[in-house]
Design a protein around this motif. Sequence first.
Motif, PDB file in Angstrom:
ATOM      1  N   ALA A 254     -13.591  36.005 -41.024  1.00 20.59           N
ATOM      2  CA  ALA A 254     -13.429  35.161 -39.835  1.00 20.59           C
ATOM      3  C   ALA A 254     -11.958  35.138 -39.425  1.00 20.59           C
ATOM      4  CB  ALA A 254     -13.949  33.752 -40.109  1.00 20.59           C
ATOM      5  N   ALA A 255     -11.061  35.008 -40.391  1.00 22.11           N
ATOM      6  CA  ALA A 255      -9.623  35.000 -40.090  1.00 22.11           C
ATOM      7  C   ALA A 255      -9.192  36.368 -39.563  1.00 22.11           C
ATOM      8  CB  ALA A 255      -8.831  34.640 -41.338  1.00 22.11           C
ATOM      9  N   TYR A 256      -9.731  37.416 -40.159  1.00 22.08           N
ATOM     10  CA  TYR A 256      -9.404  38.774 -39.703  1.00 22.08           C
ATOM     11  C   TYR A 256      -9.813  38.967 -38.242  1.00 22.08           C
ATOM     12  CZ  TYR A 256      -9.991  43.764 -38.964  1.00 22.08           C
ATOM     13  OH  TYR A 256      -9.943  45.025 -38.425  1.00 22.08           O
ATOM     14  N   ARG A 257     -11.038  38.547 -37.894  1.00 22.73           N
ATOM     15  CA  ARG A 257     -11.539  38.742 -36.524  1.00 22.73           C
ATOM     16  C   ARG A 257     -10.685  37.987 -35.508  1.00 22.73           C
ATOM     17  NH1 ARG A 257     -16.659  37.358 -38.647  1.00 22.73           N
ATOM     18  NH2 ARG A 257     -17.757  39.223 -39.367  1.00 22.73           N
ATOM     19  N   ARG A 258     -10.139  36.854 -35.920  1.00 24.83           N
ATOM     20  CA  ARG A 258      -9.294  36.089 -34.985  1.00 24.83           C
ATOM     21  C   ARG A 258      -8.018  36.843 -34.620  1.00 24.83           C
ATOM     22  NH1 ARG A 258     -10.949  31.631 -37.974  1.00 24.83           N
ATOM     23  NH2 ARG A 258      -9.017  31.378 -39.129  1.00 24.83           N
ATOM     24  N   GLY A 259      -7.613  37.774 -35.454  1.00 24.25           N
ATOM     25  CA  GLY A 259      -6.397  38.556 -35.177  1.00 24.25           C
ATOM     26  C   GLY A 259      -6.671  39.841 -34.403  1.00 24.25           C
ATOM     27  N   ILE A 260      -7.920  40.018 -33.965  1.00 25.28           N
ATOM     28  CA  ILE A 260      -8.296  41.218 -33.213  1.00 25.28           C
ATOM     29  C   ILE A 260      -8.657  40.795 -31.793  1.00 25.28           C
ATOM     30  CG2 ILE A 260      -9.932  43.147 -33.054  1.00 25.28           C
ATOM     31  CD1 ILE A 260      -8.788  43.365 -35.666  1.00 25.28           C
ATOM     32  N   GLY A 261      -8.204  41.527 -30.793  1.00 31.36           N
ATOM     33  CA  GLY A 261      -8.612  41.254 -29.418  1.00 31.36           C
ATOM     34  C   GLY A 261      -9.733  42.192 -29.021  1.00 31.36           C
ATOM     35  N   PHE A 262     -10.812  41.633 -28.472  1.00 30.96           N
ATOM     36  CA  PHE A 262     -11.926  42.456 -27.981  1.00 30.96           C
ATOM     37  C   PHE A 262     -12.011  42.354 -26.468  1.00 30.96           C
ATOM     38  CE2 PHE A 262     -13.760  42.276 -32.243  1.00 30.96           C
ATOM     39  CZ  PHE A 262     -14.266  43.567 -32.338  1.00 30.96           C
ATOM     40  N   VAL A 263     -12.175  43.489 -25.825  1.00 30.40           N
ATOM     41  CA  VAL A 263     -12.445  43.496 -24.383  1.00 30.40           C
ATOM     42  C   VAL A 263     -13.714  44.318 -24.190  1.00 30.40           C
ATOM     43  CG1 VAL A 263     -11.555  44.085 -22.104  1.00 30.40           C
ATOM     44  CG2 VAL A 263      -9.967  43.422 -23.902  1.00 30.40           C
ATOM     45  N   PHE A 264     -14.667  43.777 -23.436  1.00 28.59           N
ATOM     46  CA  PHE A 264     -15.974  44.414 -23.305  1.00 28.59           C
ATOM     47  C   PHE A 264     -16.203  44.888 -21.872  1.00 28.59           C
ATOM     48  CE2 PHE A 264     -16.238  41.023 -26.467  1.00 28.59           C
ATOM     49  CZ  PHE A 264     -16.734  41.702 -27.560  1.00 28.59           C
ATOM     50  N   GLN A 265     -17.175  45.781 -21.739  1.00 30.56           N
ATOM     51  CA  GLN A 265     -17.537  46.272 -20.402  1.00 30.56           C
ATOM     52  C   GLN A 265     -18.087  45.145 -19.538  1.00 30.56           C
ATOM     53  OE1 GLN A 265     -20.090  49.685 -20.469  1.00 30.56           O
ATOM     54  NE2 GLN A 265     -20.495  49.610 -18.278  1.00 30.56           N
ATOM     55  N   ARG A 266     -19.019  44.370 -20.102  1.00 29.73           N
ATOM     56  CA  ARG A 266     -19.510  43.172 -19.410  1.00 29.73           C
ATOM     57  C   ARG A 266     -18.623  42.052 -19.914  1.00 29.73           C
ATOM     58  NH1 ARG A 266     -24.345  45.367 -17.755  1.00 29.73           N
ATOM     59  NH2 ARG A 266     -24.985  46.970 -19.210  1.00 29.73           N
ATOM     60  N   TYR A 267     -17.999  41.378 -19.009  1.00 32.09           N
ATOM     61  CA  TYR A 267     -16.840  40.566 -19.384  1.00 32.09           C
ATOM     62  C   TYR A 267     -17.187  39.419 -20.329  1.00 32.09           C
ATOM     63  CZ  TYR A 267     -16.380  43.028 -14.991  1.00 32.09           C
ATOM     64  OH  TYR A 267     -16.467  43.971 -14.019  1.00 32.09           O
ATOM     65  N   HIS A 268     -18.478  39.041 -20.357  1.00 29.82           N
ATOM     66  CA  HIS A 268     -18.920  37.948 -21.243  1.00 29.82           C
ATOM     67  C   HIS A 268     -18.166  36.651 -20.974  1.00 29.82           C
ATOM     68  CE1 HIS A 268     -21.454  40.659 -23.381  1.00 29.82           C
ATOM     69  NE2 HIS A 268     -20.476  41.321 -23.974  1.00 29.82           N
ATOM     70  N   LEU A 269     -17.900  36.367 -19.705  1.00 29.93           N
ATOM     71  CA  LEU A 269     -17.285  35.075 -19.389  1.00 29.93           C
ATOM     72  C   LEU A 269     -18.385  34.028 -19.301  1.00 29.93           C
ATOM     73  CD1 LEU A 269     -14.741  36.120 -16.595  1.00 29.93           C
ATOM     74  CD2 LEU A 269     -14.403  36.003 -19.067  1.00 29.93           C
ATOM     75  N   LEU A 270     -18.035  32.792 -19.613  1.00 30.66           N
ATOM     76  CA  LEU A 270     -19.011  31.696 -19.499  1.00 30.66           C
ATOM     77  C   LEU A 270     -18.987  31.213 -18.053  1.00 30.66           C
ATOM     78  CD1 LEU A 270     -18.105  30.028 -22.889  1.00 30.66           C
ATOM     79  CD2 LEU A 270     -20.184  31.311 -22.341  1.00 30.66           C
ATOM     80  N   PRO A 271     -20.160  31.298 -17.366  1.00 33.90           N
ATOM     81  CA  PRO A 271     -20.163  31.088 -15.911  1.00 33.90           C
ATOM     82  C   PRO A 271     -19.781  29.676 -15.470  1.00 33.90           C
ATOM     83  CG  PRO A 271     -22.417  31.397 -16.755  1.00 33.90           C
ATOM     84  CD  PRO A 271     -21.478  31.704 -17.885  1.00 33.90           C
ATOM     85  N   ALA A 272     -19.997  28.682 -16.342  1.00 33.37           N
ATOM     86  CA  ALA A 272     -19.715  27.307 -15.925  1.00 33.37           C
ATOM     87  C   ALA A 272     -18.273  26.905 -16.182  1.00 33.37           C
ATOM     88  CB  ALA A 272     -20.662  26.344 -16.645  1.00 33.37           C
ATOM     89  N   LEU A 273     -17.515  27.782 -16.828  1.00 31.21           N
ATOM     90  CA  LEU A 273     -16.131  27.426 -17.176  1.00 31.21           C
ATOM     91  C   LEU A 273     -15.144  28.123 -16.233  1.00 31.21           C
ATOM     92  CD1 LEU A 273     -15.962  27.600 -21.081  1.00 31.21           C
ATOM     93  CD2 LEU A 273     -16.570  25.667 -19.608  1.00 31.21           C
TER      94      LEU A 273
END
Length: 248
Positions: A85-104
């Motif tokens: 979990a700590a390791y993943r927090r140090g990685i940046g992911f960018v995806f093709q579908r932006y995966h933004l939360l629509p209400a935020l």
Amino acid sequence: MTSNAGVPVQTAGLVKRFRSGADRITAVDWLDLDVPAGQAVAVTGPSGSGKSTLLHLIGAIERADGGTITVGGKEVTKLRRAELAAYRRGIGFVFQRYHLLPALTALDNVIVPVLPYRGRGDHAARARELLDAVGLAGRERALPAQLSGGEQQRVGIARALMGEPGLLLADEPTGNLDSATGGQILDLLLRLRDTRGMTVLLATHEQHLAARCDRLIRLSDGTVVEDIDLTDGEDPAATLDRASRLRL
Ligand SMILES: Nc1ncnc2c1ncn2[C@@H]1O[C@H](COP(=O)(O)OP(=O)(O)OP(=O)(O)O)[C@@H](O)[C@H]1O
Ligand SMILES: [Mg+2]
């Protein structure tokens, strides 16, 4: 802007299999890769060649069936759940579908991954700074539906930078964008790499974008079949011409 140290990435004998009904698919097949800190690598190859799976393994979204992954000198394949979990927090992911939360709002979409760690107020100033860095100053309160595809991807990139990553994994980040907007997103990623020193692995089908990275690897059936240094002193036009001859 803070400057992070990029991290080197190595894989050795990396293997990932999936079960698909009665079949077993070897998505990543004994893959060796050695990426120095701060390098921008285009990961290319036909559909199904293992690009996404490789990024998911390196980002510890999927677990390998064999081999090792070492990131920043740490053997990811040996980490326990809490360490992962700590390791993943140090990685940046960018995806093709932006995966933004629509209400935020744009601002809250950038803050959301780090929300469990201190309150919103502690992160808002930094999120604003990152939205500014990706060219979205003034759009903090916009909802995703009020932003263009390129702007939504900029929010996705700002969100990926929130954890100060030493490694940015981008899986076809321009796949949903027209070519001019896709070019601007790549400009942004390379500029951020220059200013923040991150290592970048970019899966892409687009050869004109791949040609602008420092290095190009091509996968076929889950393994590296071509590995080309694009910074070996050639002028950029020659590099582009050479890359255009590659079958991407
Ligand atoms: N969760 C899964 N379950 C079963 N098979 C999978 C899974 N994920 C990937 N695969 C298979 O693994 C292989 C590699 O897939 P992967 O998504 O890594 O390819 P890719 O190079 O990213 O392709 P694309 O260019 O289409 O995105 C493919 O044969 C795919 O069908
Ligand atoms: Mg893919």
